[in-house]
Design a protein around this motif. Structure first.
Motif, PDB file in Angstrom:
ATOM      1  N   ARG A 385       0.843  -1.199   0.000  1.00 23.36           N
ATOM      2  CA  ARG A 385       0.000   0.000   0.000  1.00 23.36           C
ATOM      3  C   ARG A 385       0.877   1.248   0.000  1.00 23.36           C
ATOM      4  NH1 ARG A 385      -5.360  -1.155   1.453  1.00 23.36           N
ATOM      5  NH2 ARG A 385      -5.712   0.883   0.501  1.00 23.36           N
ATOM      6  N   TYR A 386       0.724   2.100  -1.038  1.00 19.44           N
ATOM      7  CA  TYR A 386       1.581   3.281  -1.138  1.00 19.44           C
ATOM      8  C   TYR A 386       0.771   4.560  -0.959  1.00 19.44           C
ATOM      9  CZ  TYR A 386      -0.096   3.768  -6.020  1.00 19.44           C
ATOM     10  OH  TYR A 386      -0.864   3.919  -7.134  1.00 19.44           O
ATOM     11  N   GLU A 387       1.452   5.594  -0.408  1.00 15.38           N
ATOM     12  CA  GLU A 387       0.794   6.875  -0.114  1.00 15.38           C
ATOM     13  C   GLU A 387       0.784   7.789  -1.324  1.00 15.38           C
ATOM     14  OE1 GLU A 387      -0.732   7.592   2.737  1.00 15.38           O
ATOM     15  OE2 GLU A 387      -0.151   5.692   3.675  1.00 15.38           O
ATOM     16  N   ASP A 388       1.878   7.761  -2.078  1.00 20.80           N
ATOM     17  CA  ASP A 388       1.990   8.673  -3.239  1.00 20.80           C
ATOM     18  C   ASP A 388       2.943   8.070  -4.278  1.00 20.80           C
ATOM     19  OD1 ASP A 388       4.573   9.059  -2.244  1.00 20.80           O
ATOM     20  OD2 ASP A 388       3.949  10.815  -1.086  1.00 20.80           O
ATOM     21  N   ALA A 389       3.053   8.749  -5.407  1.00 14.12           N
ATOM     22  CA  ALA A 389       3.865   8.236  -6.525  1.00 14.12           C
ATOM     23  C   ALA A 389       5.316   8.016  -6.105  1.00 14.12           C
ATOM     24  CB  ALA A 389       3.793   9.195  -7.710  1.00 14.12           C
ATOM     25  N   ASP A 390       5.839   8.904  -5.254  1.00 13.22           N
ATOM     26  CA  ASP A 390       7.230   8.753  -4.824  1.00 13.22           C
ATOM     27  C   ASP A 390       7.442   7.449  -4.062  1.00 13.22           C
ATOM     28  OD1 ASP A 390       7.914  11.081  -6.005  1.00 13.22           O
ATOM     29  OD2 ASP A 390       8.059  12.269  -4.158  1.00 13.22           O
ATOM     30  N   GLU A 391       6.483   7.107  -3.230  1.00 17.48           N
ATOM     31  CA  GLU A 391       6.609   5.850  -2.482  1.00 17.48           C
ATOM     32  C   GLU A 391       6.565   4.642  -3.420  1.00 17.48           C
ATOM     33  OE1 GLU A 391       5.072   6.171   2.145  1.00 17.48           O
ATOM     34  OE2 GLU A 391       4.133   4.763   0.778  1.00 17.48           O
ATOM     35  N   ALA A 392       5.690   4.699  -4.407  1.00 19.55           N
ATOM     36  CA  ALA A 392       5.614   3.595  -5.373  1.00 19.55           C
ATOM     37  C   ALA A 392       6.927   3.474  -6.146  1.00 19.55           C
ATOM     38  CB  ALA A 392       4.446   3.816  -6.336  1.00 19.55           C
ATOM     39  N   THR A 393       7.449   4.624  -6.576  1.00 16.50           N
ATOM     40  CA  THR A 393       8.721   4.627  -7.308  1.00 16.50           C
ATOM     41  C   THR A 393       9.847   4.070  -6.444  1.00 16.50           C
ATOM     42  OG1 THR A 393       8.046   6.469  -8.696  1.00 16.50           O
ATOM     43  CG2 THR A 393      10.416   6.134  -8.433  1.00 16.50           C
ATOM     44  N   ALA A 394       9.850   4.423  -5.172  1.00 14.57           N
ATOM     45  CA  ALA A 394      10.905   3.948  -4.273  1.00 14.57           C
ATOM     46  C   ALA A 394      10.883   2.422  -4.173  1.00 14.57           C
ATOM     47  CB  ALA A 394      10.745   4.577  -2.890  1.00 14.57           C
ATOM     48  N   VAL A 395       9.694   1.840  -4.117  1.00 16.23           N
ATOM     49  CA  VAL A 395       9.609   0.374  -4.049  1.00 16.23           C
ATOM     50  C   VAL A 395      10.064  -0.242  -5.378  1.00 16.23           C
ATOM     51  CG1 VAL A 395       8.062  -1.607  -3.810  1.00 16.23           C
ATOM     52  CG2 VAL A 395       7.799   0.385  -2.301  1.00 16.23           C
ATOM     53  N   LEU A 396       9.595   0.308  -6.498  1.00 15.30           N
ATOM     54  CA  LEU A 396       9.995  -0.234  -7.808  1.00 15.30           C
ATOM     55  C   LEU A 396      11.510  -0.200  -7.964  1.00 15.30           C
ATOM     56  CD1 LEU A 396       7.297   1.309 -10.217  1.00 15.30           C
ATOM     57  CD2 LEU A 396       7.431  -1.058  -9.377  1.00 15.30           C
ATOM     58  N   SER A 397      12.133   0.857  -7.456  1.00 20.59           N
ATOM     59  CA  SER A 397      13.588   1.005  -7.660  1.00 20.59           C
ATOM     60  C   SER A 397      14.364  -0.045  -6.869  1.00 20.59           C
ATOM     61  CB  SER A 397      14.035   2.402  -7.232  1.00 20.59           C
ATOM     62  OG  SER A 397      14.028   2.498  -5.819  1.00 20.59           O
ATOM     63  N   ARG A 398      13.706  -0.713  -5.936  1.00 20.03           N
ATOM     64  CA  ARG A 398      14.414  -1.725  -5.142  1.00 20.03           C
ATOM     65  C   ARG A 398      14.222  -3.142  -5.691  1.00 20.03           C
ATOM     66  NH1 ARG A 398      14.213  -2.629   0.124  1.00 20.03           N
ATOM     67  NH2 ARG A 398      16.309  -3.371  -0.283  1.00 20.03           N
ATOM     68  N   LEU A 399      13.437  -3.283  -6.744  1.00 17.83           N
ATOM     69  CA  LEU A 399      13.130  -4.630  -7.243  1.00 17.83           C
ATOM     70  C   LEU A 399      14.254  -5.193  -8.102  1.00 17.83           C
ATOM     71  CD1 LEU A 399       9.367  -4.397  -8.263  1.00 17.83           C
ATOM     72  CD2 LEU A 399      10.387  -5.006  -6.066  1.00 17.83           C
ATOM     73  N   PRO A 400      14.487  -6.495  -8.019  1.00 18.93           N
ATOM     74  CA  PRO A 400      15.376  -7.147  -8.980  1.00 18.93           C
ATOM     75  C   PRO A 400      14.679  -7.239 -10.342  1.00 18.93           C
ATOM     76  CG  PRO A 400      14.399  -8.763  -7.483  1.00 18.93           C
ATOM     77  CD  PRO A 400      13.904  -7.407  -7.037  1.00 18.93           C
ATOM     78  N   GLY A 401      15.362  -7.807 -11.334  1.00 12.66           N
ATOM     79  CA  GLY A 401      14.784  -7.919 -12.676  1.00 12.66           C
ATOM     80  C   GLY A 401      13.599  -8.864 -12.727  1.00 12.66           C
ATOM     81  N   ASN A 402      12.745  -8.658 -13.720  1.00 16.23           N
ATOM     82  CA  ASN A 402      11.494  -9.409 -13.816  1.00 16.23           C
ATOM     83  C   ASN A 402      11.187  -9.839 -15.246  1.00 16.23           C
ATOM     84  OD1 ASN A 402       9.992  -9.051 -11.045  1.00 16.23           O
ATOM     85  ND2 ASN A 402      11.032  -7.112 -11.512  1.00 16.23           N
ATOM     86  N   LEU A 403      10.396 -10.891 -15.357  1.00 16.31           N
ATOM     87  CA  LEU A 403       9.868 -11.282 -16.666  1.00 16.31           C
ATOM     88  C   LEU A 403       8.836 -10.272 -17.149  1.00 16.31           C
ATOM     89  CD1 LEU A 403       9.377 -15.086 -15.928  1.00 16.31           C
ATOM     90  CD2 LEU A 403      11.009 -14.123 -17.572  1.00 16.31           C
ATOM     91  N   THR A 404       7.979  -9.832 -16.231  1.00 17.68           N
ATOM     92  CA  THR A 404       6.893  -8.916 -16.609  1.00 17.68           C
ATOM     93  C   THR A 404       6.775  -7.806 -15.577  1.00 17.68           C
ATOM     94  OG1 THR A 404       5.111  -9.926 -15.306  1.00 17.68           O
ATOM     95  CG2 THR A 404       5.612 -10.944 -17.436  1.00 17.68           C
ATOM     96  N   ALA A 405       6.147  -6.721 -16.017  1.00 18.10           N
ATOM     97  CA  ALA A 405       5.757  -5.634 -15.109  1.00 18.10           C
ATOM     98  C   ALA A 405       4.483  -5.045 -15.699  1.00 18.10           C
ATOM     99  CB  ALA A 405       6.853  -4.586 -15.001  1.00 18.10           C
ATOM    100  N   THR A 406       3.529  -4.745 -14.821  1.00 23.47           N
ATOM    101  CA  THR A 406       2.184  -4.394 -15.274  1.00 23.47           C
ATOM    102  C   THR A 406       1.736  -3.095 -14.613  1.00 23.47           C
ATOM    103  OG1 THR A 406       1.643  -6.744 -15.487  1.00 23.47           O
ATOM    104  CG2 THR A 406      -0.223  -5.212 -15.284  1.00 23.47           C
ATOM    105  N   VAL A 407       0.976  -2.316 -15.358  1.00 22.43           N
ATOM    106  CA  VAL A 407       0.335  -1.162 -14.735  1.00 22.43           C
ATOM    107  C   VAL A 407      -1.149  -1.164 -15.089  1.00 22.43           C
ATOM    108  CG1 VAL A 407       0.918   0.417 -16.644  1.00 22.43           C
ATOM    109  CG2 VAL A 407       0.406   1.344 -14.384  1.00 22.43           C
ATOM    110  N   HIS A 408      -1.954  -0.856 -14.093  1.00 21.20           N
ATOM    111  CA  HIS A 408      -3.379  -0.639 -14.338  1.00 21.20           C
ATOM    112  C   HIS A 408      -3.642   0.850 -14.265  1.00 21.20           C
ATOM    113  CE1 HIS A 408      -5.000  -4.746 -14.607  1.00 21.20           C
ATOM    114  NE2 HIS A 408      -3.896  -5.037 -13.977  1.00 21.20           N
ATOM    115  N   LEU A 409      -4.161   1.371 -15.387  1.00 21.99           N
ATOM    116  CA  LEU A 409      -4.389   2.805 -15.551  1.00 21.99           C
ATOM    117  C   LEU A 409      -5.878   3.076 -15.700  1.00 21.99           C
ATOM    118  CD1 LEU A 409      -1.667   3.465 -18.295  1.00 21.99           C
ATOM    119  CD2 LEU A 409      -1.468   4.019 -15.865  1.00 21.99           C
ATOM    120  N   SER A 410      -6.265   4.301 -15.391  1.00 26.05           N
ATOM    121  CA  SER A 410      -7.637   4.727 -15.673  1.00 26.05           C
ATOM    122  C   SER A 410      -7.786   4.984 -17.170  1.00 26.05           C
ATOM    123  CB  SER A 410      -7.940   6.015 -14.904  1.00 26.05           C
ATOM    124  OG  SER A 410      -7.188   7.072 -15.480  1.00 26.05           O
TER     125      SER A 410
END
Lengths: 509, 509
Positions: A385-410
């Motif tokens: 659960r993230y408070e704002d875009a910066d928090e989400a970005t901070a978590v993404l920046s800590r991830l190792p490599g992935n096969l896929t990455a997904t975003v759900h947009l309006s």
């Protein structure tokens, strides 16, 4: 010492079904590799290769009922899923037959002499040739599509490389059946049956990667096993390419606006994707960034309802079940982790699905919560659960490599408003396949497909699904100043085989 | 501890010319990599990249006289050779600019949704993206073409990857000059100068390969140094691609009929090729299979005359000179080795060319003579006299991988008679470039070129020369179900950038 028996086991009961084989000795691995090596010449002709691949597909289709029955008994994946997986596998074999016939993968480039260049250019004609025997390490979770007749084998045979497959211990009986079908198909085209070797046993897998005549390897499995084999491949006197798919969290970002627009749809969609095949997909969404606040709460509520409603399922083997139960328990005990639906033991032989939630700030820096950034095989996901875009970005920046990455947009974000493009760029850095408003489970077999990503998703920049998977098993060779009488037809000026190519700089189709 | 000085040395005298720099500390390597990493965004636009590459070429041309003077003072390769090498280097930069503009290297593949496929195919759009910062390890023997502005740097920048170059200690002053030209060219296009980093020192090279932000490496050098860096790249927590060119014997086969037809031409041609650049080419013919008997004797006689007539030359540094003198002496003392022209010390700072002969049967099995199957850098080659085709085949089968393999055929053999095709097949298994009736020295820059081969020729299946060298620094990414508003223009249906691509299975040009 007596040879170690290889048992087929029913994961629904934990009972041994039958003894299928014995583990291969070093001598038997050597014999399999030598036999594969000896079959190379029989694969030299492309029309023979494509006919062989089509016969293999037809043979698997013809043997379908027996194959599905054995596969289900060994994996508990169920006949519906297995029937679909087999259809995908035969389609994949046929697709590679088409690719072989088209010949674009040969990457033909021809340059006529040019004395005006610096330095002068002689007559140069390049194409690609097969590397040699390929070692294929089968996956547990796709007994057809990533196993004996799966993508690695299909693409290697298409490239002109014989294979020796290391069977996965979760489906040894099926492995034997599939290998027999492939060998029968080979025999139909006068290809020695050794073109597809099959060995069982952990030590056999290690012997295989070290064999001097093995020229490359394909692997689908865990980070631990894959890294050990990658290291062995790199440590050889003559190192070989190791194309391994090891592990992936498959992060998902749900924007505030998307959650506000479709909390229910996204929550139930996530439940379906993370529990598909009892959560045993390499592309299972394992970490989902959901906004805090009412819209995100609605999503979590929908997810809770759908996951709670999911039947318990049987994992591929009991070791996996033990690991799943221990893994989710270890994660659940972290102080700020909550479990709206607690995953764990679902019965004597099954497991029940669940998910964890954690505040994003716990993942912004290295610490105990990093356990949540490790893949956990089975029906569980981590909702961050993230408070704002910066928090989400901070978590993404800590991830190792992935096969896929997904975003759900309006809807508005998908049309270009807001941070959609920015998030897409963040996800592109993280993965080999980026999805918008979809779920990563389900990997289409198509020319554009890419199934790979930054380490540990894969150990190379290539793919194990889709047409370009064939590139892994080839190397270029250029002929300089070579008379046409001695050149392969693929490199003749008049292009008798009608190949796509680059001719004196111009792309010809 | 004071920073270790980096001296420019004149190999003609062994004297220090000037102190050029100091060896980079770990902190300085880190700063260079961080600066390169920060420059990635500035390379995102392909038109900026190609303009930068063209400005770099123009800048090198404009600085030619000073560059050649410094290069000659540090390498003793002579102004004629160096002028040609610089022209080749600027041509290479321009060629990569053309490749960037054309965009075929992006490998665009687009699949529209297809619900009839198994499993169904969603909207998939694939292209390639740059890997990140590339570490480039300069070669001693090509101060322009395989160094700071050489093929690795040109292809990495073309791919959109900033570079940090580890300068070769044989030409540190030139390395600084060339890096300055590249940085000035970058500044012309508002690219941060950190896009081309330069570090000196052995330890700096090791720090570089281990840096977490380094995403790939290119290397041209020795088996020992290259293998150590390859191992370090593979041992990282996150392993990275290491494209190294390590060593090559470049075997040559002269058939009985060819020797009978052109003993004199082949013998003197071989002398020219093996002594070119004082034998310091990675594609120097280092092992030549010559038939026994009168025709082969004639070839050896012509070779003897031409090599004996070759002036002594200066090697790139005194360590190389010591290794050459020791290496040829060790080989020459093998009992059945003869030295029609004895290679060795040619003067206080130079070496004289020569060659060895040995009967093929001494190389048919493992033993002391295996020393002759190791590359010896400098103006020497090994002539292996064979009795029949089986003996020649036996020697070829014992060779490690090579960059090139060459056969000299008679006119009738070149037209298809005799064993020409058979020999070509044997050589294809051994090398990445196969030549008929030519010499391997001289590597044309052309789309069809392939400069690589089975290990230890290279550590990967890719090339460091020619258009496809760009493939080393890219990885594919596929976008699934992504609205056009968020997609890069490269992946739009209407193809606004006019890229070659595969669209719904069809190749479009």
């Amino acid at each position: 010492m007596a040879a170690a028996p290889v048992w087929s086991v029913d994961p629904r009961t934990g009972k041994q079904r039958e003894q299928v084989a014995v583990e291969a000795t070093a001598q038997e691995v050597d014999a399999a590799v030598e036999a594969a090596h000896a079959a190379r010449a029989a694969l030299a002709d492309r029309s023979v290769r494509s006919a062989f691949l089509r016969s293999a597909a037809a043979g698997l289709d013809a043997a379908r009922d027996g194959l599905i029955e054995t596969a289900d008994a060994e994996t508990a994946l169920g006949p519906v899923r297995l029937t679909g997986e087999l259809a995908r596998t035969t389609y994949q074999l046929q697709s590679f037959a088409d690719i072989v016939d088209e010949g674009a993968f040969l990457d033909v480039v021809i340059n006529h002499p040019d004395d005006t260049a610096t330095p002068p250019v002689p007559d140069l004609r390049r194409h690609k040739v097969p590397l040699g025997v390929v070692a294929v390490y089968s996956a547990s979770n796709f007994p057809f599509a990533f196993s004996v007749a799966g993508g690695d084998t299909a693409s290697a045979l298409a490239a002109g490389c014989p294979v020796v497959v290391k069977a996965h211990p979760d489906h040894p009986a099926l492995s034997e059946l599939v290998a027999k079908v492939l060998r029968r198909a080979a025999a139909e085209h006068d290809i020695p049956e050794g073109v597809v070797g099959l060995v069982h046993g952990f030590d056999a897998g290690v012997d295989l990667i070290r064999h001097p005549l093995v020229a490359a390897a394909g692997f689908t499995g865990s980070v631990r096993g894959g890294r050990a084999l990658f290291d062995a491949a790199a440590a050889r006197e003559v190192p070989i390419p190791f194309h391994g798919e090891l592990g992936s969290l498959n992060p998902v970002v749900v924007t505030e606006a998307a959650a506000a627009e479709r909390a229910e749809v996204i929550g139930s969609g996530l439940a379906g994707s993370m529990t598909l095949g009892v959560g045993q997909f390499c592309v299972k969404p394992g970490l989902v960034l959901v906004p805090s606040g009412a819209a995100g709460d609605g999503l979590v509520k929908a997810l809770t309802a759908a996951v709670a409603d999911t039947d318990a399922g049987v994992l591929l083997d009991h070791r996996m079940r033990d690991n799943f139960i221990a893994g989710v328990a270890e994660r659940a005990q972290l102080p700020e982790v909550e479990t709206p639906v607690t995953p764990g033991a679902g019965g004597e032989h099954s497991v029940s699905a669940g998910f964890l939630t954690v505040p994003a700030r716990k993942l912004a820096e290295e610490g105990a919560y990093d356990l949540l950034l490790e893949e956990c095989f089975g029906p569980v996901t981590v909702v961050v659960r993230y408070e704002d875009a910066d928090e989400a970005t901070a978590v993404l920046s800590r991830l190792p490599g992935n096969l896929t990455a997904t975003v759900h947009l309006s809807g508005a974000e998908a049309a270009g408003e807001g941070r959609g493009a920015e998030i897409l760029a963040e996800l592109t850095a993280l993965a080999g396949r980026v999805l918008v408003n979809g779920w990563p489970t389900g990997v289409a077999v198509a020319p554009a497909q890419h199934h790979g990503g930054p380490y540990p998703a894969t150990t190379s920049t290539s793919t194990s699904v889709g047409g370009t998977a064939i590139e892994r098993w080839l190397r270029p060779v250029v002929y300089q100043g070579t008379p046409e009488a001695l050149l392969p037809k693929e490199l003749h000026d008049e292009n008798p085989l009608g190949l796509p190519r680059r001719f004196n700089g111009v792309l010809e189709r």
